[in-house]
Scaffold this active site. Sequence first.
Site, mmCIF file in Angstrom:
data_model
loop_
_atom_site.group_PDB
_atom_site.id
_atom_site.type_symbol
_atom_site.label_atom_id
_atom_site.label_comp_id
_atom_site.label_asym_id
_atom_site.label_seq_id
_atom_site.Cartn_x
_atom_site.Cartn_y
_atom_site.Cartn_z
ATOM 1 N N ARG A 30 -3.799 45.066 -5.699
ATOM 2 C CA ARG A 30 -3.622 43.644 -5.424
ATOM 3 C C ARG A 30 -4.501 43.101 -4.303
ATOM 4 O O ARG A 30 -5.182 42.098 -4.461
ATOM 5 C CB ARG A 30 -2.151 43.354 -5.102
ATOM 6 N N HIS A 76 -2.029 40.967 -16.275
ATOM 7 C CA HIS A 76 -1.539 40.840 -14.884
ATOM 8 C C HIS A 76 -0.060 40.427 -14.878
ATOM 9 O O HIS A 76 0.264 39.234 -14.859
ATOM 10 C CB HIS A 76 -2.388 39.796 -14.152
ATOM 11 N N TYR A 120 -2.792 20.333 -16.135
ATOM 12 C CA TYR A 120 -3.692 19.180 -16.046
ATOM 13 C C TYR A 120 -5.155 19.583 -15.845
ATOM 14 O O TYR A 120 -6.048 18.802 -16.140
ATOM 15 C CB TYR A 120 -3.281 18.269 -14.888
#
Length: 813
Positions: A30, A76, A120
Site C-alpha cells: 500500500r 484492489h 461527475y
Amino acid sequence: MTKEKFTSISLQEEMQRSYLEYAMSVIIGRALPDARDGLKPVQRRILFAMHELGLTPDRPFRKCARVVGDVLGKYHPHGDQAVYEALVRLVQDFSTKYPTLDGHGNFGSVDNDPPAAMRYTETRLAPIAHECFLQEIGSETVSYSNNFDGSQQEPDILPAQLPFLLLNGSSGIAVGMATNIPPHNLGEIVDGLIALINDKEISDLRLSKIILGPDFPTGGELICNSAMNEVYLQGRGSVTVRGVIKNEEINLGKGRHKKNALIISELPYQISKAGWIEKLAELVNLGKIDGISDIRDESDRDGMRVVIELKKDSNSEIVVSNLFKKTALQSNFGAIFLALVDGKPIQLTLRKYLNYFLEFREETIRKRTKYFLRIASEKFEILEGFSIATKNIKDIIEVIQNSENATEAKSILIVKLSLSEKQADAVLSMPLKKLTTLERKQIEIDMKELLEKKKYLNNLLNNRRLLLDTLIEELKSLKKKFNVKRKTKILKDINQEKEIDTINNQILEDLINKETKISVDNRFYFKKIIYNNYKKILDHENKFIDNKNVQKFICRIDKSLKIIGITSSGKIIQIDWKSNITSEFKMDKKVLGNIDPKEIINFHYLDSKLKNYLCILSSDGRFKKVLFDEDMIKSNRIFSITKLKNSTSIIDSFILNKQQQLVILTSIGRLFKFDLSDKNLNPSTKQSLGLLLVNLLPTEQIVSCCKSKDKEILYLVSKKGKFFKLKIDDIYNSYNSKLGYVNEKMQLKDDHFITVLSSNQYIDIETNKNKSARLNLNKLDNNSGKNMLKIDFLNLEKDEYLDNCYRLEKYIN
C-alpha cells in the site's frame, strides 16, 4: 465444544506474527512505491485497469466511477474513496509533475478544494503514461500474478521507460517508516541517466551540475546549498523552497494614489493558497506581521496572483522577510528516498537509484528484444515454408489430392519437403493468392527484412554497447516528446543567515532612525514603542493608567544593545531581542529557556562600548559587583552570576558603568551609602558570595538598592503609598557608621518601605486592587515643606497597598 478443537498458542508470538504481517502488508502492498516504475500498487492497478478498458489518449473520456469500479472489482479490494483519491492525484497538475491521467471535470484546486464526485468526472490515459508505462506491457517484459481472488492476472510491475520515482516523486507513511521523494525535471534526469551510461564513474559533483535539484509542479524558488547535496548523497535531508514574490506599484482607481504591493505568483509545493492567505491574515490581525494594509486573491485561469498591499511607510524588505520567516511562503521539504527494491524497503541515494533504474531498463529491453526475436523467428519460419511451397507447388497439390485427410497430407509434406509442423500447417492453410508472382516476390522481400531484423536483434542481445546506445536513443526520443521547461528556479550562493542578518540590520537602522524604544510590560510582553507613542507614555505621568500599559523596563534601541534578565536565584538570561524585533511576543518558558518569567526581578541593558559591572544585592545583606566580560556577553546560555546560601535570594540589581554611590534601603528605613569605586568595593568573581555590607536587625529585611550621583535626590516609597525625598549628601558614609542612616521625619507606622530610587527615574506602580499609575518623581509636590511628597490622585483604600513598583530610567532623547 470439546477441548480437542482448540489449540493453545502464545499470545506474544501471535501478536508479533500478526503485527509483522500487517506491517509488511502496508509496506509492500500500500504505502511504498516500487523503485522500478515508481508506482504504488493502487496507482499501478489504476493504469493497468484503464489500459484493459482501452482508455488510450485517442479515445473518448470515460467516467471515473467506471474506472474505480473496475479497479475495485478486479485488482484492489479496498475502499472506493481511497482509489478515487489516488486517481485524482494522478490527474492534478499541481500535485503531479507529469500527470499520468487526463481529466475532464472538477479535480480540485490549489486552494485545497475537494474534487467532484467520481460520477461527475471523466478520465483517460495521458500520452506519457500510455507510451512510457504501457507500450511494452504486451512484449513479455513483466511478470504477472493472480489478483486477490485468483480470477484475474495483474502485472507485478509496469515496464516504465523513465524513472517516474524521481519524475513525479512519491510520499507515503508505512509502519515504522515513510517516504517523501520530491519531483524532478524530465530533461535533467534523462541527461543524468545518459551521463551515467557513458561514464559509470562520473563524479557526484558533475552529476549535481546535470541534475540541479527538485522541480516542483507549483514552481517556486529552491535554495541550493549543502543540505540539497546531502539529500542526493545520503538519501535523506531537507531542501528549502520559497514562493515567488515581487514588488509592484498598483493603481487602485481614478483619483486614488498608487500603492506599493507585493505580488505572490507561486507558492511552495503542497501549500494551500486559501489556507496560506487565511494564516497570513490572522498574523496581521494579531500584530505579528506589520506593514500590511490589505490582502486579496486575484488568481484566475492565467495563474496565481495574491496581492498584498503595503502601508504607506512600511519597508517592503522587512515585510518579505516576515513572510518568509513566519508563514509557509518559505518552507522545508523533508526528503526521504525510500522505495521497494526486490520487495524490501531501501533508502536510496541518487546514484544508486539511477543505476538501479538503468539495470531494470536494460533488463526490460533484453526481455523485449527476446520477444521480438521470437516473433521474428516464427514469422521467418512461416515465410520460409511459403517460399518452399511456391517452388514445389505441383508436388504439394499432388500430395494434397492423394491424401485422405489434412493430417495425412501434413505428415507427407513434412517428410517430403523437410518442413516443420508450423510450416506444414501454414502451407496447408495458405491462400491461392500467395502463388502470384507479386506475392512470391513479397515473400522474398519479407524474408530478407526478417533476416536483417533477426541479425540486428541478436546483435542487440550479444552486444551490450549496442543495447546501451539503443537505450540512450530511446531516452533522447522521450525527452524530446515530453520534456517541459523547469518551473522551480534554482537560487545559488544564497546565504540565508547572511540574508537574514542584512534584513535585520536594515530593520535595526530603520528603528534607530525612528528613535524606537524596547519595552517589557507587567504581563511580560516584549514590545517596540515608536517615539511618538513613547511621548504619549510620558504625557500620562502622575495619573492613573491602563493596567496593560504598566512598564517593567524601557530602553532605546542601539546596534550594540544587549538585554539581560536576572532572576531571584542569581541566574542571567540573555534576551534575544534582535531576532524578534519585527513583532511583539510574550516572554514565556519557551523563550526564556524553561525559566518562569515571574522569577525575573530586573531587566538590564548593556552598553558594549563601556565596561559594564552587574551589581547585585542579596537578602542577607551581601553585595557584589561582577564585570560583565566578553564571554558573558557572547554566551547565549543561562548561567549563574553568584553563589547563594540556603533561603537567600537576590533582592535588587543594577548596571554600573560610571563612578557612583551605592544606596541600600531596609524595610524600616535604614539607609546605607557606599562608594562604588574599585578602591572600596572590588569586583568579584561569579563563584563568590559577595561582601557583607548590612547587618540586619530582627524582623528587618533588605528591600531595595540603587546607584546615585553626588548632590542627587533620592526617593523612598512605602507599601501604603507614601513617598519621601532625601538628598544623598545628607546620608553619611556607612564606612563610618555601620548602623546606617535613619531620618526621624521618615518614620512609618504599620507600614514599611519597598523601594529606593534616584531622581533620574520614574516609576509605574500597581496596587492589589488592579489600579495602576505612572509617576514622574521630579514633578511631585512637597507636602508643607516636609520630606513627604503630596500625591493628590493616589488615594489608597484602607486594605489597598502597592503590590508592584517598577523603576524606569527616562530616555526622552
